[in-house]
Design an enzyme around this catalytic site. Structure first.
Site, PDB file in Angstrom:
ATOM      1  N   ASP A 331       0.845  -1.189   0.000  1.00 17.38           N
ATOM      2  CA  ASP A 331       0.000   0.000   0.000  1.00 17.38           C
ATOM      3  C   ASP A 331       0.883   1.242   0.000  1.00 17.38           C
ATOM      4  O   ASP A 331       1.959   1.257   0.602  1.00 17.38           O
ATOM      5  CB  ASP A 331      -0.898   0.024   1.240  1.00 17.38           C
ATOM      6  N   ALA A 401     -14.346   1.950  -0.015  1.00 22.64           N
ATOM      7  CA  ALA A 401     -13.423   1.623  -1.099  1.00 22.64           C
ATOM      8  C   ALA A 401     -14.143   1.547  -2.439  1.00 22.64           C
ATOM      9  O   ALA A 401     -13.526   1.702  -3.495  1.00 22.64           O
ATOM     10  CB  ALA A 401     -12.724   0.298  -0.800  1.00 22.64           C
ATOM     11  N   GLU A 402     -15.430   1.282  -2.398  1.00 19.12           N
ATOM     12  CA  GLU A 402     -16.191   1.174  -3.636  1.00 19.12           C
ATOM     13  C   GLU A 402     -16.475   2.540  -4.244  1.00 19.12           C
ATOM     14  O   GLU A 402     -16.256   2.773  -5.428  1.00 19.12           O
ATOM     15  CB  GLU A 402     -17.503   0.428  -3.371  1.00 19.12           C
ATOM     16  N   SER A 406     -16.686  10.525   0.315  1.00 18.41           N
ATOM     17  CA  SER A 406     -17.398  10.682   1.578  1.00 18.41           C
ATOM     18  C   SER A 406     -18.116  12.018   1.512  1.00 18.41           C
ATOM     19  O   SER A 406     -17.945  12.779   0.556  1.00 18.41           O
ATOM     20  CB  SER A 406     -16.421  10.646   2.769  1.00 18.41           C
ATOM     21  N   ASP A 553      -9.391  -5.687   2.370  1.00 12.28           N
ATOM     22  CA  ASP A 553      -8.151  -6.334   1.951  1.00 12.28           C
ATOM     23  C   ASP A 553      -8.214  -7.854   2.096  1.00 12.28           C
ATOM     24  O   ASP A 553      -7.328  -8.561   1.613  1.00 12.28           O
ATOM     25  CB  ASP A 553      -6.967  -5.823   2.784  1.00 12.28           C
TER      26      ASP A 553
END
Length: 714
Positions: A331, A401-402, A406, A553
């Site tokens: 990451d 994550a999709e 926000s 993850d």
């Protein structure tokens, strides 16, 4: 998106310094000695075919020595048993080092009293009942207050608290654990220092991470890994080959004696052929006893080095796989960069005031507890003022994550005001979905920030049924950690390809990738993109390692050959991975790879040495056995050994002593160097191959000189 952009190779730098393992603790060495005889039990030793053959040979020669005693016979018997004992001792020493750590961990397990919530209530006034921690089951809720010990592994489902994990992780600084997000996991045996949390137990009794760690460091609980099993098969095959070769020497000796009837009898070859003691000695010296004796110690020590780095491996397979990793996924945030991206500028769209952008960004970030969210609020208040209190009736839209966005929905007279901030393409899609357009100047601003390595967050809003409009861009800056370029060059020298995985847009990802020196990057990565990339690499025959801490993850961690979950992560992530980093340091994945490489390098080096030193023992025993019958073979007695008997004894003694001499190297591991396989092979052949020939020549000659002075042996 699963296409990974490549970068050119660069020259490697010097390796990182080797860590010490405290091998000179003689207390552990002597404490392990009494445990060695238990490991000589044939019912367990048969799993090590090489040493099992040696033990059978020791029993056989003992019987022969009893039937026909002599100084020569009993000397061989003593040293054959010493060979078996040294092998058992080496494994006991390795296990003792792990056992000492297990004792320390076991002391952290106490008979904790748990306050279990009645009826699964998790509110502040939840009714509780006291029960022993040992009866807790998966799914139970427990309330833990300041000063109390967390009774079992689980996830915080309510509250926030400061937790002391030093008893397990060794870190003195307390950590924050809270419900929701990726910092909710807690471990049994740790202590709550402040506030109060409700924990949902996620581990079955006796199956906590602490239990697994104790089992891991107890050497007797470790199973052999696939590579270890494969090497055992190779050693077994070599043993069978040499066994057949030695057996054929008996009829050859009888034939030689008959043909050369004038040759004098010796204690080695008689009219009945080669003595049984000599045949056993020959077999023991020719089979790869050195690596056979040290194999278990090498594997245990390799896993022990992971434990010393506060990494809990769920299986030996993962440790082995770490040494064979070809592709490393990391990451960006928190691993390659410091992760503390801070807002440094508000860049409004053309025709709009900066104050409007700052106000919208502030409102959408009030409930965002990430460092980035707090930095946006701080910068907005500092430059343009504003309230930090959350408005009544606000409905927060959490980041996912999709969506990669926000925001907040605020009630108003003209309708609900919807504010969104996030990745440029995600916000652009949201704006177009709600009848708006994406300004060209905003796209140019995003590109400019990305080209400099920053992270752009686009802010947009929509009131009532009006079209959505882009307000501007918030610029976030991040910094690549010191030393990352050098670490990636070391990995590249080992033949490992590094890929940075990030949710940032390709321009930002490219800029950070250039600064860090990774070989490639995956931008705008969603959970399924990570999974697809791992599968693509594996289908190409590569071994893949990655780190992660969130539930998103988990699929990729489960798919990776080496999946390292952060201890601060969710239970789903920790259960999906095959390793857990108790320190939650994402960069430790590089150390894990180094440990795996070092384990394989150590095993390869000592295997090379073991096979090579058989050559020297061959030159010691074969001429000694037959040169009395065939004087021409005396030319092979290049060491000038005193007699056939002293030559055989010297080879057997050296065969036993070298095991104890190499044990510290097996435990510490071969000095790690990030080099390619071709260079590593050359080094093994030059250092351990050549050394495996020279050292036995000198050692056997020295022992022969001493043995020849003993009356009755020669």
């Amino acid at each position: 998106m699963t296409d990974v952009l490549e970068r050119p190779e660069t020259e490697p730098e010097a390796p990182a310094p080797e860590k010490k393992n405290g091998l000179l603790d003689m207390g552990q060495w002597t404490a392990a000695a009494p445990k060695a005889p238990a490991k000589m039990n044939p019912r367990t030793l048969w799993r090590n075919p090489v040493m099992f053959i040696v033990e059978i040979g020791a029993v056989f020669t003992t019987v022969l020595a009893v039937a026909d005693p002599s100084v020569f016979a009993w000397t061989i018997v003593a040293w054959l048993w010493a060979t078996v004992w040294f092998a058992a001792w080496s494994e006991a020493v390795a296990e003792r080092r792990g056992s000492a750590q297990a004792d320390s961990l076991r002391r952290t397990k106490t008979d904790t009293v748990a306050h279990m919530a009645v009826g699964r209530a998790d509110g502040p006034d939840a009714e509780t009942t006291e029960v022993p921690a040992s009866v807790l089951e998966r799914g139970d809720l427990v309330v833990v207050k300041a000063g109390e010990t967390i009774p079992g592994d689980g996830d915080v489902v309510a509250g926030i608290a400061s937790v002391d994990e030093s008893a397990i992780t060794g870190e003195s600084a307390p950590v924050i654990r809270e419900s929701g997000g990726d910092r909710c996991a807690v471990m049994g045996g740790t202590k709550v220092l402040s506030d109060r949390v409700v924990v949902e137990i996620t581990a079955e009794p006796g199956k906590s991470f602490l239990d697994k760690m104790i089992s891991l460091v107890e050497g007797s609980q470790r199973r052999k890994t696939p590579n270890e099993i494969a090497l055992n098969i190779l050693l077994a095959a070599l043993t069978i080959i040499f066994l057949l070769a030695v057996v054929t020497m008996q009829p050859a000796a009888i034939y030689s004696k008959d043909v050369n009837a004038a040759a004098p009898d010796t204690n080695v070859i008689t009219g009945d052929g080669v003595t049984g003691i000599v045949l056993v000695s020959l077999l023991v010296c020719l089979i790869p006893t050195t690596i056979g004796a040290l194999l278990s110690a090498i594997g245990i020590a390799g896993m022990d080095r992971l434990v010393q780095r506060n990494v809990l491996a769920m299986s030996g397979r993962a440790v082995e796989a770490a040494g064979d990793v070809d592709t490393l996924l990391l990451d960006k945030t928190g691993t390659i960069t410091y992760g503390n991206r801070m807002a440094d500028a508000f860049l409004p769209a053309t025709g709009l005031e900066e104050r409007r952008l700052a106000d919208a960004a502030r409102l959408s970030s009030l409930a965002d507890e990430t460092p980035e969210g707090r930095s946006i609020v701080d910068l907005a208040v500092e430059e343009h003022g504003g309230d930090t209190a959350i408005a009544d009736g606000a409905e927060w839209v959490p980041f996912s994550a999709e969506t990669r966005m926000s925001g907040v929905d605020l009630p108003g007279e003209e309708g609900v005001r919807r504010i969104r901030k996030g990745a440029a393409d995600a916000v652009a899609a949201w704006v177009r979905e709600h009848d708006g357009s994406y300004p060209v100047d905003v796209a140019e601003t995003v590109d400019r920030i990305s080209d400099k390595g920053g992270t752009p967050l686009v802010v947009a809003e929509r009131t009532g049924d009006a079209p959505a409009a882009v307000i501007g861009v918030v610029s976030l800056s991040d910094v690549v950690k010191e030393g990352m370029v050098e670490r990636f060059e070391q990995l590249r020298a080992m033949g490992i390809r590094t890929v940075m995985v990030t949710g940032d847009n390709p321009r930002t990802a490219q800029a950070i990738a250039d600064q860090a020196g990774v070989d490639g990057f995956l931008a705008e990565a969603k959970p399924e993109d990570k999974l697809d990339l791992i599968r693509k690499e594996q289908e190409s025959g590569r071994m893949v390692a990655m780190t992660g801490d969130g539930t998103n993850d988990a699929p990729a961690l489960a798919q990776a050959d080496v999946g390292v979950a952060m201890n601060t992560g969710t239970s789903a992530a920790k259960e999906a991975g095959n390793m857990v980093d108790l320190d939650s340091d994402p960069t430790k994945l590089i150390e894990i790879v180094e440990v795996g490489k070092q384990l394989l390098m150590t095993r390869g080096a000592l295997t090379t040495f073991s096979i090579a030193n058989d050559i020297a023992k061959y030159f010691a025993i074969i001429p000694a056995v037959f040169m009395a019958v065939y004087p021409g073979l005396s030319a092979l007695n290049v060491m000038g050994l005193a007699s056939p008997e002293s030559a055989i004894i010297s080879a057997v003694v050296f065969n036993a002593v070298i095991i104890a001499a190499l044990l510290p190297l097996a435990l510490k591991g071969v000095a790690y160097r990030p080099v390619g396989s071709a260079k590593l092979l050359r080094r093994n052949l030059l250092v351990y191959g050549l050394g495996g020939v020279i050292v036995p020549f000198a050692g056997i000659k020295l022992i022969d000189t001493l043995v020849s002075l003993i009356p009755g042996v020669v």
